[in-house]
Motif scaffolding. Structure first.
Motif, PDB file in Angstrom:
ATOM      1  N   MET A  50       0.726  -1.403   0.174  1.00 31.35           N
ATOM      2  CA  MET A  50       0.200   0.185   0.029  1.00 31.35           C
ATOM      3  C   MET A  50       1.193   1.281   0.226  1.00 31.35           C
ATOM      4  SD  MET A  50      -3.513  -0.295  -0.460  1.00 31.35           S
ATOM      5  CE  MET A  50      -3.321  -2.210  -1.146  1.00 31.35           C
ATOM      6  N   THR A  51       1.289   1.457  -1.088  1.00 35.05           N
ATOM      7  CA  THR A  51       2.274   2.061  -0.898  1.00 35.05           C
ATOM      8  C   THR A  51       2.018   3.833  -1.925  1.00 35.05           C
ATOM      9  OG1 THR A  51       3.023   1.536  -3.712  1.00 35.05           O
ATOM     10  CG2 THR A  51       4.247   0.788  -1.991  1.00 35.05           C
ATOM     11  N   PRO A  52       2.110   5.110  -1.631  1.00 33.78           N
ATOM     12  CA  PRO A  52       1.593   6.465  -1.604  1.00 33.78           C
ATOM     13  C   PRO A  52       1.136   6.083  -2.740  1.00 33.78           C
ATOM     14  CG  PRO A  52       3.598   6.895   0.017  1.00 33.78           C
ATOM     15  CD  PRO A  52       3.668   5.018  -0.430  1.00 33.78           C
ATOM     16  N   GLN A  53       2.219   5.587  -4.023  1.00 37.99           N
ATOM     17  CA  GLN A  53       1.621   5.485  -5.344  1.00 37.99           C
ATOM     18  C   GLN A  53      -0.026   4.356  -5.096  1.00 37.99           C
ATOM     19  OE1 GLN A  53       4.685   4.098  -7.676  1.00 37.99           O
ATOM     20  NE2 GLN A  53       3.829   4.174  -9.396  1.00 37.99           N
ATOM     21  N   THR A  54       0.202   3.286  -5.101  1.00 35.75           N
ATOM     22  CA  THR A  54      -0.868   2.181  -4.770  1.00 35.75           C
ATOM     23  C   THR A  54      -2.262   3.176  -3.992  1.00 35.75           C
ATOM     24  OG1 THR A  54       0.228   0.323  -4.871  1.00 35.75           O
ATOM     25  CG2 THR A  54      -1.648   0.371  -4.665  1.00 35.75           C
ATOM     26  N   VAL A  55      -1.920   3.933  -3.267  1.00 41.72           N
ATOM     27  CA  VAL A  55      -3.761   4.642  -2.704  1.00 41.72           C
ATOM     28  C   VAL A  55      -3.454   5.165  -3.795  1.00 41.72           C
ATOM     29  CG1 VAL A  55      -3.188   5.508  -0.631  1.00 41.72           C
ATOM     30  CG2 VAL A  55      -2.313   3.594  -0.516  1.00 41.72           C
ATOM     31  N   THR A  56      -3.107   6.647  -3.917  1.00 42.36           N
ATOM     32  CA  THR A  56      -3.229   7.253  -4.841  1.00 42.36           C
ATOM     33  C   THR A  56      -3.887   6.604  -6.365  1.00 42.36           C
ATOM     34  OG1 THR A  56      -1.445   9.027  -4.326  1.00 42.36           O
ATOM     35  CG2 THR A  56      -2.543   9.140  -6.521  1.00 42.36           C
ATOM     36  N   GLU A  57      -3.584   5.746  -6.844  1.00 41.27           N
ATOM     37  CA  GLU A  57      -3.971   4.522  -7.917  1.00 41.27           C
ATOM     38  C   GLU A  57      -5.308   4.648  -7.529  1.00 41.27           C
ATOM     39  OE1 GLU A  57      -3.411   1.811 -11.324  1.00 41.27           O
ATOM     40  OE2 GLU A  57      -1.951   2.032  -9.885  1.00 41.27           O
ATOM     41  N   ILE A  58      -5.680   4.132  -6.494  1.00 42.57           N
ATOM     42  CA  ILE A  58      -7.063   3.503  -5.932  1.00 42.57           C
ATOM     43  C   ILE A  58      -8.103   5.131  -5.606  1.00 42.57           C
ATOM     44  CG2 ILE A  58      -8.056   2.544  -3.931  1.00 42.57           C
ATOM     45  CD1 ILE A  58      -5.895   0.366  -3.244  1.00 42.57           C
ATOM     46  N   ASP A  59      -7.233   5.556  -5.240  1.00 45.40           N
ATOM     47  CA  ASP A  59      -8.172   7.066  -4.669  1.00 45.40           C
ATOM     48  C   ASP A  59      -8.261   7.945  -6.324  1.00 45.40           C
ATOM     49  OD1 ASP A  59      -8.046   7.426  -1.834  1.00 45.40           O
ATOM     50  OD2 ASP A  59      -6.344   8.475  -2.318  1.00 45.40           O
ATOM     51  N   ALA A  60      -7.867   7.723  -7.365  1.00 49.19           N
ATOM     52  CA  ALA A  60      -8.163   8.351  -8.200  1.00 49.19           C
ATOM     53  C   ALA A  60      -9.120   7.217  -9.269  1.00 49.19           C
ATOM     54  CB  ALA A  60      -7.504   8.174  -9.709  1.00 49.19           C
ATOM     55  N   LEU A  61      -8.791   6.091  -9.237  1.00 49.37           N
ATOM     56  CA  LEU A  61     -10.574   5.408  -9.532  1.00 49.37           C
ATOM     57  C   LEU A  61     -11.280   5.014  -8.802  1.00 49.37           C
ATOM     58  CD1 LEU A  61      -9.130   1.088  -9.953  1.00 49.37           C
ATOM     59  CD2 LEU A  61     -11.370   1.621  -9.299  1.00 49.37           C
ATOM     60  N   LEU A  62     -11.478   5.672  -7.677  1.00 48.64           N
ATOM     61  CA  LEU A  62     -13.080   5.510  -6.644  1.00 48.64           C
ATOM     62  C   LEU A  62     -13.293   7.057  -6.838  1.00 48.64           C
ATOM     63  CD1 LEU A  62     -11.816   4.093  -3.395  1.00 48.64           C
ATOM     64  CD2 LEU A  62     -13.307   3.093  -4.815  1.00 48.64           C
ATOM     65  N   GLY A  63     -12.855   8.283  -6.884  1.00 43.38           N
ATOM     66  CA  GLY A  63     -12.984   8.789  -6.825  1.00 43.38           C
ATOM     67  C   GLY A  63     -13.771   9.937  -5.992  1.00 43.38           C
ATOM     68  N   ASN A  64     -13.835   9.512  -5.208  1.00 39.67           N
ATOM     69  CA  ASN A  64     -14.471   9.335  -3.533  1.00 39.67           C
ATOM     70  C   ASN A  64     -13.828  10.084  -2.620  1.00 39.67           C
ATOM     71  OD1 ASN A  64     -13.230   7.432  -2.859  1.00 39.67           O
ATOM     72  ND2 ASN A  64     -15.903   6.821  -1.906  1.00 39.67           N
ATOM     73  N   LYS A  65     -12.054  10.612  -2.400  1.00 34.80           N
ATOM     74  CA  LYS A  65     -11.640  11.116  -1.616  1.00 34.80           C
ATOM     75  C   LYS A  65     -12.042  11.465  -0.550  1.00 34.80           C
ATOM     76  CE  LYS A  65      -6.920  11.977   0.233  1.00 34.80           C
ATOM     77  NZ  LYS A  65      -5.100  12.418  -0.039  1.00 34.80           N
ATOM     78  N   PRO A  66     -12.338  11.624   0.341  1.00 33.05           N
ATOM     79  CA  PRO A  66     -12.843  13.391   0.966  1.00 33.05           C
ATOM     80  C   PRO A  66     -12.148  13.855   1.788  1.00 33.05           C
ATOM     81  CG  PRO A  66     -12.614  11.350   2.797  1.00 33.05           C
ATOM     82  CD  PRO A  66     -12.883  10.579   1.162  1.00 33.05           C
ATOM     83  N   HIS A  67     -12.548  15.440   2.039  1.00 35.61           N
ATOM     84  CA  HIS A  67     -11.533  16.139   1.902  1.00 35.61           C
ATOM     85  C   HIS A  67     -11.609  17.034   3.449  1.00 35.61           C
ATOM     86  CE1 HIS A  67      -9.415  16.095  -1.668  1.00 35.61           C
ATOM     87  NE2 HIS A  67     -10.466  16.080  -2.153  1.00 35.61           N
ATOM     88  N   SER A  68     -10.515  17.489   4.655  1.00 33.73           N
ATOM     89  CA  SER A  68     -11.484  17.610   5.959  1.00 33.73           C
ATOM     90  C   SER A  68     -11.488  19.263   5.315  1.00 33.73           C
ATOM     91  CB  SER A  68      -9.942  18.161   6.640  1.00 33.73           C
ATOM     92  OG  SER A  68      -8.888  18.627   5.904  1.00 33.73           O
ATOM     93  N   LYS A  69     -12.146  20.198   5.688  1.00 31.52           N
ATOM     94  CA  LYS A  69     -12.226  21.660   6.293  1.00 31.52           C
ATOM     95  C   LYS A  69     -11.141  22.867   5.898  1.00 31.52           C
ATOM     96  CE  LYS A  69     -16.484  21.016   9.059  1.00 31.52           C
ATOM     97  NZ  LYS A  69     -16.903  21.450  10.638  1.00 31.52           N
ATOM     98  N   LYS A  70      -9.726  21.995   6.176  1.00 25.88           N
ATOM     99  CA  LYS A  70      -9.140  22.880   6.226  1.00 25.88           C
ATOM    100  C   LYS A  70      -8.733  22.689   4.609  1.00 25.88           C
ATOM    101  CE  LYS A  70      -5.243  23.131   9.334  1.00 25.88           C
ATOM    102  NZ  LYS A  70      -3.799  22.219   9.679  1.00 25.88           N
ATOM    103  N   GLU A  71      -8.547  21.677   3.770  1.00 23.98           N
ATOM    104  CA  GLU A  71      -7.913  20.858   2.443  1.00 23.98           C
ATOM    105  C   GLU A  71      -9.372  21.571   1.702  1.00 23.98           C
ATOM    106  OE1 GLU A  71      -5.700  17.292   2.481  1.00 23.98           O
ATOM    107  OE2 GLU A  71      -7.965  17.171   2.940  1.00 23.98           O
TER     108      GLU A  71
END
Length: 258
Positions: free
Chosen positions: A234-255
């Motif tokens: 579960m490297t940053p690259q793999t996690v980023t790939e999954i995030d892109a595939l899902l398209g639903n990464k939540p963002h905090s209020k600060k972000e």
């Protein structure tokens, strides 16, 4: 009621196994949940009466003196928060449990419990058992971390059949199935099963300390435990790939403000 009967049977089975194996009590962790019980109104919910009597029943079935964590399995609108927190503090002080936690509570409800504990010098919950998977991310990845940052609390996790059929055949369900097919291809590429990938993905989150596994046989359990080997992938690259595939990464209020 069916859920309660299954829990009772599971506790009896686990208690017999623990007794037969004669494991040192300090070498393992046992948790239980309180909410459902018998048919009477006093045999369910989070009243002081049911928390104390329900936990005593669990301990009897488990053949243990105490559990490590007792979870309040969903909130109870009929029980004042102060009563719940006082009852949980009581069972801990009586040596029936080491800690207490919440299950499927909202961040606001957890904050209320913490505030009550702080106001009356009681014991607050130390963890939340939340639904968490590819398509349910906001609570674990945004709401709970923000809450823990405010109250410096602990963490935990996870999961949840006409309703399932309706969800699968809905428009959103079809979109999710398409994404799951893509995740299957990614799992093949990583040399693991889709279930192992899903579990490793949950474990990679900083807000998750453990994942609850629902299995129906030994083979499924062993397959799921294989997720521990996948976790290193579960490297940053793999996690980023999954995030892109899902398209639903939540963002905090600060972000969001940034």
């Amino acid at each position: 009621m069916a859920e309660s009967l299954m829990t009772i049977a599971a506790e009896i089975t686990l208690g017999n196994i623990i007794k037969k194996k004669a494991w040192r009590r300090s070498s393992f962790v046992v948790t239980t949940k309180i909410y459902w019980g018998g048919q009477a109104e006093t045999e369910r919910g989070l009243s002081r009466k049911h928390i104390i009597e329900g936990l005593r029943g669990s301990l009897s079935r488990l053949q243990l003196d105490y559990v490590d964590i007792v979870f309040a399995n969903r909130s109870d609108v009929n029980s004042p928060m102060e009563e719940v927190v006082r009852a949980m503090t009581f069972v801990i002080n009586q040596g029936m449990a080491m800690y207490w936690g919440t299950s499927r509570w909202s961040a606001m409800e957890i904050m209320e419990a913490y505030s009550v504990a702080r106001q009356f010098n009681l014991i607050p919950p130390v963890c939340e058992q939340a639904e968490y998977h590819y398509f349910q991310r906001d609570k674990v990845e945004v709401q709970l971390p923000e809450l823990y940052h405010k109250i410096d609390c602990s963490r935990a996790t996870i999961k949840g059949y006409q309703w399932l059929k309706e969800r699968v055949y809905s428009e959103e369900g079809r979109r999710q199935l398409a994404k799951i097919k893509e995740l299957h291809l990614l799992a093949d590429r990583l040399g693991c099963t889709p279930a192992q990938l899903a579990i490793a993905w949950c474990l990679r989150s900083e807000g998750v300390s453990s994942v609850l596994l629902g299995v129906s046989n030994t083979e499924q359990l062993l397959e799921n435990l294989g997720a521990l080997r996948v976790l290193s992938q579960m490297t940053p690259q793999t996690v980023t790939e999954i995030d892109a595939l899902l398209g639903n990464k939540p963002h905090s209020k600060k972000e969001s403000r940034a």
